[in-house]
Structure formats: C-alpha cells, structure tokens
Design a protein around this motif. Structure first.
Motif, PDB file in Angstrom:
ATOM      1  N   GLN A   1       0.831  -1.205   0.000  1.00 55.16           N
ATOM      2  CA  GLN A   1       0.000   0.000   0.000  1.00 55.16           C
ATOM      3  C   GLN A   1       0.869   1.259   0.000  1.00 55.16           C
ATOM      4  N   LEU A   2       1.957   1.238   0.761  1.00 58.38           N
ATOM      5  CA  LEU A   2       2.870   2.386   0.799  1.00 58.38           C
ATOM      6  C   LEU A   2       3.511   2.638  -0.561  1.00 58.38           C
ATOM      7  N   VAL A   3       3.906   1.575  -1.226  1.00 60.53           N
ATOM      8  CA  VAL A   3       4.520   1.704  -2.548  1.00 60.53           C
ATOM      9  C   VAL A   3       3.531   2.335  -3.534  1.00 60.53           C
ATOM     10  N   ILE A   4       2.287   1.922  -3.463  1.00 61.69           N
ATOM     11  CA  ILE A   4       1.256   2.504  -4.334  1.00 61.69           C
ATOM     12  C   ILE A   4       1.048   3.973  -3.987  1.00 61.69           C
ATOM     13  N   GLU A   5       0.941   4.301  -2.689  1.00 61.89           N
ATOM     14  CA  GLU A   5       0.767   5.694  -2.254  1.00 61.89           C
ATOM     15  C   GLU A   5       1.913   6.579  -2.725  1.00 61.89           C
ATOM     16  N   LYS A   6       3.130   6.041  -2.755  1.00 62.24           N
ATOM     17  CA  LYS A   6       4.315   6.796  -3.150  1.00 62.24           C
ATOM     18  C   LYS A   6       4.528   6.788  -4.665  1.00 62.24           C
ATOM     19  N   ASP A   7       3.616   6.188  -5.413  1.00 63.95           N
ATOM     20  CA  ASP A   7       3.713   6.094  -6.877  1.00 63.95           C
ATOM     21  C   ASP A   7       4.993   5.399  -7.334  1.00 63.95           C
ATOM     22  N   LEU A   8       5.374   4.356  -6.632  1.00 61.59           N
ATOM     23  CA  LEU A   8       6.570   3.598  -6.986  1.00 61.59           C
ATOM     24  C   LEU A   8       6.231   2.260  -7.625  1.00 61.59           C
ATOM     25  N   ASN A   9       4.964   2.055  -7.955  1.00 56.61           N
ATOM     26  CA  ASN A   9       4.482   0.768  -8.448  1.00 56.61           C
ATOM     27  C   ASN A   9       4.541   0.626  -9.967  1.00 56.61           C
ATOM     28  N   GLU A  10       5.088   1.613 -10.669  1.00 60.32           N
ATOM     29  CA  GLU A  10       5.179   1.536 -12.128  1.00 60.32           C
ATOM     30  C   GLU A  10       6.507   0.948 -12.577  1.00 60.32           C
ATOM     31  N   GLN A  11       7.216   0.322 -11.663  1.00 53.92           N
ATOM     32  CA  GLN A  11       8.487  -0.329 -11.966  1.00 53.92           C
ATOM     33  C   GLN A  11       8.409  -1.761 -11.455  1.00 53.92           C
ATOM     34  N   THR A  12       9.413  -2.546 -11.767  1.00 54.74           N
ATOM     35  CA  THR A  12       9.469  -3.902 -11.224  1.00 54.74           C
ATOM     36  C   THR A  12       9.693  -3.808  -9.722  1.00 54.74           C
ATOM     37  N   VAL A  13       8.867  -4.510  -8.962  1.00 56.47           N
ATOM     38  CA  VAL A  13       8.949  -4.500  -7.504  1.00 56.47           C
ATOM     39  C   VAL A  13       9.196  -5.931  -7.037  1.00 56.47           C
ATOM     40  N   LEU A  14      10.219  -6.081  -6.208  1.00 55.38           N
ATOM     41  CA  LEU A  14      10.550  -7.374  -5.621  1.00 55.38           C
ATOM     42  C   LEU A  14      10.417  -7.234  -4.113  1.00 55.38           C
ATOM     43  N   ILE A  15       9.470  -7.961  -3.528  1.00 54.77           N
ATOM     44  CA  ILE A  15       9.239  -7.874  -2.087  1.00 54.77           C
ATOM     45  C   ILE A  15       9.781  -9.139  -1.421  1.00 54.77           C
ATOM     46  N   HIS A  16      10.597  -8.920  -0.388  1.00 56.99           N
ATOM     47  CA  HIS A  16      11.253 -10.001   0.340  1.00 56.99           C
ATOM     48  C   HIS A  16      10.606 -10.159   1.715  1.00 56.99           C
ATOM     49  N   SER A  17      10.343 -11.392   2.098  1.00 58.66           N
ATOM     50  CA  SER A  17       9.813 -11.690   3.421  1.00 58.66           C
ATOM     51  C   SER A  17      10.475 -12.968   3.934  1.00 58.66           C
ATOM     52  N   ASP A  18      10.719 -13.013   5.242  1.00 58.03           N
ATOM     53  CA  ASP A  18      11.262 -14.253   5.814  1.00 58.03           C
ATOM     54  C   ASP A  18      10.156 -15.140   6.381  1.00 58.03           C
ATOM     55  N   SER A  19       8.905 -14.796   6.072  1.00 54.16           N
ATOM     56  CA  SER A  19       7.764 -15.601   6.505  1.00 54.16           C
ATOM     57  C   SER A  19       7.393 -16.600   5.407  1.00 54.16           C
ATOM     58  N   LYS A  20       7.672 -17.875   5.670  1.00 53.87           N
ATOM     59  CA  LYS A  20       7.322 -18.907   4.686  1.00 53.87           C
ATOM     60  C   LYS A  20       5.814 -18.993   4.487  1.00 53.87           C
ATOM     61  N   ILE A  21       5.055 -18.785   5.565  1.00 56.48           N
ATOM     62  CA  ILE A  21       3.580 -18.839   5.471  1.00 56.48           C
ATOM     63  C   ILE A  21       3.073 -17.785   4.479  1.00 56.48           C
ATOM     64  N   VAL A  22       3.565 -16.566   4.595  1.00 60.43           N
ATOM     65  CA  VAL A  22       3.122 -15.491   3.708  1.00 60.43           C
ATOM     66  C   VAL A  22       3.521 -15.795   2.268  1.00 60.43           C
ATOM     67  N   VAL A  23       4.786 -16.100   2.055  1.00 58.72           N
ATOM     68  CA  VAL A  23       5.271 -16.323   0.688  1.00 58.72           C
ATOM     69  C   VAL A  23       4.579 -17.523   0.041  1.00 58.72           C
ATOM     70  N   GLN A  24       4.411 -18.615   0.763  1.00 59.16           N
ATOM     71  CA  GLN A  24       3.742 -19.787   0.193  1.00 59.16           C
ATOM     72  C   GLN A  24       2.275 -19.508  -0.110  1.00 59.16           C
ATOM     73  N   THR A  25       1.611 -18.762   0.758  1.00 66.43           N
ATOM     74  CA  THR A  25       0.208 -18.410   0.518  1.00 66.43           C
ATOM     75  C   THR A  25       0.080 -17.589  -0.760  1.00 66.43           C
ATOM     76  N   ILE A  26       0.977 -16.613  -0.933  1.00 68.28           N
ATOM     77  CA  ILE A  26       0.949 -15.756  -2.125  1.00 68.28           C
ATOM     78  C   ILE A  26       1.268 -16.585  -3.372  1.00 68.28           C
ATOM     79  N   GLU A  27       2.328 -17.392  -3.298  1.00 69.09           N
ATOM     80  CA  GLU A  27       2.737 -18.179  -4.466  1.00 69.09           C
ATOM     81  C   GLU A  27       1.674 -19.192  -4.878  1.00 69.09           C
ATOM     82  N   LYS A  28       1.052 -19.870  -3.914  1.00 70.43           N
ATOM     83  CA  LYS A  28       0.040 -20.879  -4.217  1.00 70.43           C
ATOM     84  C   LYS A  28      -1.330 -20.276  -4.491  1.00 70.43           C
TER      85      LYS A  28
END
Length: 131
Positions: free
Chosen positions: A54-81
């Motif tokens: 949401q912050l990236v969108i508010e700052k108008d930084l979403n018109e580029q490639t965005v790579l978000i890193h998390s050390d939460s396997k639950i979050v990343v697996q939920t998003i990927e699946k």
C-alpha cells in the motif's frame, strides 16, 4: 527495480505487533516502522506485507518492477500458491490479489532471517516504541 524487505515482531502470540519496511531503489533507501495492533505473529507478517505494498502505491513507486522479500514462509507460500488453508489468512490473500493489479510487475521472494536484518530491527524497534 524497487526492492522491499518486510518483517514483523509480536510480543506474545497473539499480542501487540509492529512491522518494519525497508524500501531500496535507485536513489532511494527508506526505513519505515508501523504499528500493527493486537494479532498473532503470522497475521502480523501478512499485515506488514500488505502495508508495504500500500505504501509503494501511495508513493507512486508501483510503475516499476517490484521485488518484495519476506522471511515468513507462510506469507510467501500463501501468495505463491494463491491459496490460504487457514481461514484467518484468506482476507490477506484477497487484499494482496487486489493490490497486485496495481503493479506493472510484482515478484515475491522468501529470504532467510539472516538476509532480512534491516526490516527485523525496524520491527523490533517499532514494537518497543509502541508499548
């Protein structure tokens, strides 16, 4: 390319929670900490993940490639699946899917805790600050 590092800290489970967000891009290095309210540690990880997008969108930084890193396997697996077994996580997945359409290209990557120290430190500082 914009890189985002996110992490959450919770005192108790559930308990007061806070998050750390690090934005790194061309001529950009921003550190942000946020209060996340009372929640479980997994919910806090989802909340800070969503807040970062949401912050990236508010700052108008979403018109580029965005790579978000998390050390939460639950979050990343939920998003990927694109599936949340736990009904508590389903609203977070739905929110992610809504936000995802605002990005030109959004990539999600799991990283070990050792590569996420900046966001971890911010989350812990925020948790201490808000208590």
């Amino acid at each position: 390319m914009l890189r985002i590092y996110v992490d959450a800290a919770t005192k108790g489970n559930p308990g007061p929670s806070a998050g750390g967000i690090v934005l790194v891009g061309d001529r950009l290095h921003e550190q942000i900490h946020v209060q996340l309210g009372e929640c479980s540690n997994h919910e806090a990880e989802f909340k800070v993940f969503i807040k970062a997008l949401q912050l990236v969108i508010e700052k108008d930084l979403n018109e580029q490639t965005v790579l978000i890193h998390s050390d939460s396997k639950i979050v990343v697996q939920t998003i990927e699946k694109r599936h949340a077994k736990n009904p508590i996580f389903q609203p977070y997945l739905y929110t992610f899917q809504q936000l995802e359409s605002s990005f030109q290209l959004l990539l999600v990557k799991w990283v070990p805790e050792s590569q996420n120290k900046g966001a971890d430190t911010l989350a812990r500082q925020a948790l201490h600050k808000y208590q």
